[in-house]
Scaffold this motif. Structure first.
Motif, PDB file in Angstrom:
ATOM      1  N   ASP A  51     -22.904  18.828 -28.731  1.00  0.00           N
ATOM      2  CA  ASP A  51     -23.342  19.822 -27.752  1.00  0.00           C
ATOM      3  C   ASP A  51     -23.295  19.223 -26.348  1.00  0.00           C
ATOM      4  O   ASP A  51     -23.816  18.120 -26.108  1.00  0.00           O
ATOM      5  CB  ASP A  51     -24.757  20.304 -28.060  1.00  0.00           C
ATOM      6  CG  ASP A  51     -24.795  21.205 -29.288  1.00  0.00           C
ATOM      7  OD1 ASP A  51     -23.817  21.944 -29.508  1.00  0.00           O
ATOM      8  OD2 ASP A  51     -25.788  21.163 -30.034  1.00  0.00           O
ATOM      9  N   CYS A  52     -22.691  19.956 -25.425  1.00  0.00           N
ATOM     10  CA  CYS A  52     -22.540  19.501 -24.043  1.00  0.00           C
ATOM     11  C   CYS A  52     -23.414  20.332 -23.110  1.00  0.00           C
ATOM     12  O   CYS A  52     -23.497  21.561 -23.257  1.00  0.00           O
ATOM     13  CB  CYS A  52     -21.079  19.598 -23.598  1.00  0.00           C
ATOM     14  SG  CYS A  52     -19.943  18.550 -24.527  1.00  0.00           S
ATOM     15  N   TYR A  53     -24.026  19.658 -22.162  1.00  0.00           N
ATOM     16  CA  TYR A  53     -24.853  20.317 -21.154  1.00  0.00           C
ATOM     17  C   TYR A  53     -24.402  19.799 -19.791  1.00  0.00           C
ATOM     18  O   TYR A  53     -24.955  18.828 -19.269  1.00  0.00           O
ATOM     19  CB  TYR A  53     -26.336  20.009 -21.382  1.00  0.00           C
ATOM     20  CG  TYR A  53     -26.834  20.362 -22.765  1.00  0.00           C
ATOM     21  CD1 TYR A  53     -27.343  21.627 -23.048  1.00  0.00           C
ATOM     22  CD2 TYR A  53     -26.767  19.425 -23.796  1.00  0.00           C
ATOM     23  CE1 TYR A  53     -27.785  21.945 -24.331  1.00  0.00           C
ATOM     24  CE2 TYR A  53     -27.203  19.742 -25.083  1.00  0.00           C
ATOM     25  CZ  TYR A  53     -27.709  20.999 -25.336  1.00  0.00           C
ATOM     26  OH  TYR A  53     -28.144  21.316 -26.610  1.00  0.00           O
ATOM     27  N   PHE A  54     -23.374  20.408 -19.250  1.00  0.00           N
ATOM     28  CA  PHE A  54     -22.849  19.980 -17.959  1.00  0.00           C
ATOM     29  C   PHE A  54     -23.593  20.765 -16.878  1.00  0.00           C
ATOM     30  O   PHE A  54     -23.325  21.948 -16.660  1.00  0.00           O
ATOM     31  CB  PHE A  54     -21.339  20.215 -17.893  1.00  0.00           C
ATOM     32  CG  PHE A  54     -20.527  19.109 -18.523  1.00  0.00           C
ATOM     33  CD1 PHE A  54     -20.920  18.512 -19.714  1.00  0.00           C
ATOM     34  CD2 PHE A  54     -19.359  18.657 -17.922  1.00  0.00           C
ATOM     35  CE1 PHE A  54     -20.181  17.490 -20.296  1.00  0.00           C
ATOM     36  CE2 PHE A  54     -18.609  17.625 -18.496  1.00  0.00           C
ATOM     37  CZ  PHE A  54     -19.013  17.046 -19.680  1.00  0.00           C
ATOM     38  N   LEU A  55     -24.516  20.090 -16.198  1.00  0.00           N
ATOM     39  CA  LEU A  55     -25.392  20.744 -15.227  1.00  0.00           C
ATOM     40  C   LEU A  55     -24.835  20.615 -13.813  1.00  0.00           C
ATOM     41  O   LEU A  55     -24.255  19.588 -13.451  1.00  0.00           O
ATOM     42  CB  LEU A  55     -26.784  20.108 -15.260  1.00  0.00           C
ATOM     43  CG  LEU A  55     -27.480  19.977 -16.626  1.00  0.00           C
ATOM     44  CD1 LEU A  55     -28.861  19.355 -16.449  1.00  0.00           C
ATOM     45  CD2 LEU A  55     -27.569  21.318 -17.325  1.00  0.00           C
ATOM     46  N   PHE A  56     -25.002  21.672 -13.029  1.00  0.00           N
ATOM     47  CA  PHE A  56     -24.648  21.571 -11.610  1.00  0.00           C
ATOM     48  C   PHE A  56     -25.656  22.328 -10.771  1.00  0.00           C
ATOM     49  O   PHE A  56     -26.293  23.294 -11.229  1.00  0.00           O
ATOM     50  CB  PHE A  56     -23.226  22.079 -11.339  1.00  0.00           C
ATOM     51  CG  PHE A  56     -23.016  23.560 -11.537  1.00  0.00           C
ATOM     52  CD1 PHE A  56     -23.134  24.451 -10.480  1.00  0.00           C
ATOM     53  CD2 PHE A  56     -22.673  24.073 -12.788  1.00  0.00           C
ATOM     54  CE1 PHE A  56     -22.917  25.814 -10.654  1.00  0.00           C
ATOM     55  CE2 PHE A  56     -22.463  25.431 -12.978  1.00  0.00           C
ATOM     56  CZ  PHE A  56     -22.586  26.306 -11.907  1.00  0.00           C
ATOM     57  N   VAL A  66     -23.518  17.501  -9.513  1.00  0.00           N
ATOM     58  CA  VAL A  66     -23.145  17.706 -10.912  1.00  0.00           C
ATOM     59  C   VAL A  66     -23.694  16.569 -11.768  1.00  0.00           C
ATOM     60  O   VAL A  66     -23.867  15.440 -11.304  1.00  0.00           O
ATOM     61  CB  VAL A  66     -21.612  17.797 -11.100  1.00  0.00           C
ATOM     62  CG1 VAL A  66     -21.018  18.902 -10.250  1.00  0.00           C
ATOM     63  CG2 VAL A  66     -20.925  16.475 -10.810  1.00  0.00           C
ATOM     64  N   LEU A  67     -23.936  16.888 -13.034  1.00  0.00           N
ATOM     65  CA  LEU A  67     -24.378  15.894 -14.010  1.00  0.00           C
ATOM     66  C   LEU A  67     -23.882  16.289 -15.401  1.00  0.00           C
ATOM     67  O   LEU A  67     -24.423  17.202 -16.027  1.00  0.00           O
ATOM     68  CB  LEU A  67     -25.909  15.773 -14.013  1.00  0.00           C
ATOM     69  CG  LEU A  67     -26.530  14.863 -15.083  1.00  0.00           C
ATOM     70  CD1 LEU A  67     -25.955  13.458 -15.023  1.00  0.00           C
ATOM     71  CD2 LEU A  67     -28.048  14.821 -14.928  1.00  0.00           C
ATOM     72  N   PRO A  68     -22.828  15.622 -15.901  1.00  0.00           N
ATOM     73  CA  PRO A  68     -22.339  15.908 -17.254  1.00  0.00           C
ATOM     74  C   PRO A  68     -23.208  15.201 -18.295  1.00  0.00           C
ATOM     75  O   PRO A  68     -23.413  13.987 -18.218  1.00  0.00           O
ATOM     76  CB  PRO A  68     -20.916  15.333 -17.238  1.00  0.00           C
ATOM     77  CG  PRO A  68     -20.953  14.250 -16.210  1.00  0.00           C
ATOM     78  CD  PRO A  68     -22.008  14.620 -15.204  1.00  0.00           C
ATOM     79  N   LEU A  69     -23.718  15.966 -19.259  1.00  0.00           N
ATOM     80  CA  LEU A  69     -24.577  15.415 -20.303  1.00  0.00           C
ATOM     81  C   LEU A  69     -24.077  15.852 -21.672  1.00  0.00           C
ATOM     82  O   LEU A  69     -23.625  16.982 -21.850  1.00  0.00           O
ATOM     83  CB  LEU A  69     -26.020  15.891 -20.129  1.00  0.00           C
ATOM     84  CG  LEU A  69     -26.779  15.369 -18.904  1.00  0.00           C
ATOM     85  CD1 LEU A  69     -27.995  16.244 -18.635  1.00  0.00           C
ATOM     86  CD2 LEU A  69     -27.195  13.917 -19.113  1.00  0.00           C
ATOM     87  N   VAL A  70     -24.185  14.945 -22.640  1.00  0.00           N
ATOM     88  CA  VAL A  70     -23.759  15.238 -24.008  1.00  0.00           C
ATOM     89  C   VAL A  70     -24.828  14.740 -24.973  1.00  0.00           C
ATOM     90  O   VAL A  70     -25.327  13.617 -24.838  1.00  0.00           O
ATOM     91  CB  VAL A  70     -22.411  14.559 -24.337  1.00  0.00           C
ATOM     92  CG1 VAL A  70     -21.996  14.859 -25.777  1.00  0.00           C
ATOM     93  CG2 VAL A  70     -21.328  15.015 -23.361  1.00  0.00           C
ATOM     94  N   GLU A  71     -25.149  15.580 -25.956  1.00  0.00           N
ATOM     95  CA  GLU A  71     -26.115  15.206 -26.993  1.00  0.00           C
ATOM     96  C   GLU A  71     -25.365  14.579 -28.167  1.00  0.00           C
ATOM     97  O   GLU A  71     -24.459  15.195 -28.738  1.00  0.00           O
ATOM     98  CB  GLU A  71     -26.888  16.437 -27.470  1.00  0.00           C
ATOM     99  CG  GLU A  71     -27.959  16.119 -28.506  1.00  0.00           C
ATOM    100  CD  GLU A  71     -28.654  17.378 -29.034  1.00  0.00           C
ATOM    101  OE1 GLU A  71     -29.661  17.244 -29.734  1.00  0.00           O
ATOM    102  OE2 GLU A  71     -28.157  18.496 -28.743  1.00  0.00           O
TER     103      GLU A  71
END
Length: 352
Positions: A51-56, A66-71
Motif C-alpha cells: 500500500d502506497c501513501y504518496f502525500l503532498f 511531497v512525501l512518498p510513503l509505502v507500507e
C-alpha cells in the motif's frame, strides 16, 4: 490501495491525475531525487502489492511539498512505513522547513493509524527534526568531466590503474535502453545476490521499472572477449545525474576487472550525453563496497535516516551484518541459482 483520511485538508494523497505535476515539483526542487518520483508508486504497487501513501501539500492550487510513503508488512521482517523502500533516498521535500515538518507530522500520525512498528524517512541532508536519527550509511558521488581522459584522470591513482588494466582484457561493453539487456542483467544480478546471500527481486520488478521510467533507465552489460557474461548494471537518470543502481557480476568479474571497466564506461557514456553528476549510491559505513567507492576518490557523504517508533521499542536492524541473519545468509549462498530466483522474490519484497 488503502485510503486513510488525512486530517489536514491541505495534505492530500496522490492520484494518477497529479503524476506530472508531482514530478515537475520533484525535478525542480533542490532536494528532489529519482526516488521521489511518482513512478515509484506504480512500480511498488504493481511489483509488490504494498500500500502506497504518496502525500503532498497543496497551497493555492499548487504543490508545495511531497512525501512518498509505502507500507511494508511482514511477519518475518516487521511492519514499517518507509520513504522510500527499495530506494536510498526519500523523506519529505517542500517549499519551507516548516512544511517539511508538517509532512513528517502527518507521516507520524499515519504510522500510528496503521499501527506499524516504525516510520523511516531517508534523507540526504540533516534535518531539524525531533525524530530519532540513525546514520549507518554514506553516499558517494562525483562531478563528471567532459571527456573520457579527464574522467579517467579524476579517478584516484590506484583505481585508475585497475581501469587501465581492464582495457587490456578486450572487454565488450553494451549499453541499451529499456529491457534489451534485461535477460543478461537479471542472470548476473541473481548470481551476485545469491553469492552474497541476499534474496533477489522478481524479474517483473525490473520490467516494471523499465515500463514506468522508460528512457530514464538503461542497462549496461560487460562480456569477455570470447562473449561470456561478466558484469551488468541498471542505471537511473534524473536531471543531470546518472545513478548506476542495481549491479552484479559472476565469478569472472574480479579477474577481468569487468565491474571497474563497466562503471568507468557508464561515466563516459553519461558525460557524452550531457550528464554532469555520477551518483555511486549508498554503502554501509566501513563495509567492502564503502571502501571500494572510496578507492575511486569519492568522499563519503553521511545519510540521515530518521525514525518514529510506534510499536517497536528499538531502531530496526535489517543489515546482513546482523548476527541473527548469519545462518540464513549461509544457507542462501548454497542454493542453486534457479531456486534462489524462484524463492527470492517472496522474501525480497519485504526487504525495502
Amino acid at each position: 490501495m488503502n485510503n486513510i483520511s488525512i486530517t489536514n485538508d491541505a495534505i492530500k494523497q496522490l492520484s494518477s491525475s497529479e503524476f506530472s505535476t508531482w514530478d515537475d515539483y520533484v525535478k525542480n526542487h533542490q532536494q528532489g531525487s529519482f526516488f521521489h518520483l511518482s513512478g515509484w508508486q506504480q512500480v511498488i504497487s504493481k511489483s509488490f502489492n504494498h500500500d502506497c501513501y504518496f502525500l503532498f501539500i497543496e497551497l493555492d492550487g499548487n504543490i508545495a511539498g511531497v512525501l512518498p510513503l509505502v507500507e511494508v508488512k511482514s511477519k518475518l521482517f516487521g511492519h514499517a512505513l518507509i520513504s522510500t523502500p527499495f530506494c536510498v533516498y526519500g523523506g519529505a521535500i517542500a517549499d519551507t522547513p516548516e512544511l517539511v515538518r508538517q509532512l513528517e507530522q502527518e507521516a507520524c500520525l499515519l504510522a500510528e493509524k496503521l499501527s506499524v512498528d516504525y516510520l523511516e524517512l531517508r534523507y540526504q541532508e540533516k534535518q531539524e527534526s525531533k525524530l530519532l536519527l540513525k546514520q549507518a550509511h554514506s553516499a558517494f558521488g562525483c562531478e563528471l568531466a567532459e571527456d573520457n581522459e579527464k574522467i579517467l584522470a579524476s579517478i584516484k591513482k590506484k583505481q585508475r590503474a585497475v581501469i587501465r588494466h581492464s582495457f587490456k582484457n578486450e572487454l565488450n561493453f553494451s549499453l541499451e535502453p529499456g529491457n534489451k539487456n534485461l535477460q543478461d542483467f537479471y542472470h548476473l544480478l541473481s548470481t551476485s545476490y545469491r553469492n552474497l546471500g541476499t534474496p533477489i527481486f522478481s524479474k517483473d520488478y525490473f520490467n516494471n521499472l523499465v515500463d514506468v521510467f522508460g528512457d530514464n533507465i538503461d542497462i549496461a552489460v560487460i562480456k569477455s572477449k570470447d562473449n561470456q557474461l561478466s558484469s551488468a548494471v541498471m542505471n537511473f537518470y534524473f536531471n543531470e545525474q546518472v545513478l548506476p543502481y542495481y549491479g552484479g557480476g559472476n565469478d569472472s568479474a574480479r579477474g577481468l576487472k569487468s565491474a571497474d571497466y563497466m562503471y568507468y564506461q557508464v561515466m563516459c557514456s553519461a558525460s557524452e550525453k550531457g550528464y554532469r553528476w555520477y551518483d555511486f549510491g549508498r554503502s554501509k559505513n566501513d563495509s567492502g563496497p564503502y571502501k571500494y567507492k572510496k578507492n575511486w576518490g569519492m568522499e563519503p557523504k553521511s545519510l540521515y535516516y530518521y525514525y518514529h517508533l510506534v510499536n517497536a521499542t528499538e531502531l530496526p536492524n535489517l543489515s546482513p551484518n546482523n548476527p541473527k541473519y548469519k545462518l540464513f545468509i549461509e544457507l542462501w549462498q548454497k542454493l542453486p541459482l534457479k531456486v534462489s530466483q524462484i524463492v527470492g522474490p517472496f522474501l525480497s519484497k519485504f526487504l525495502g
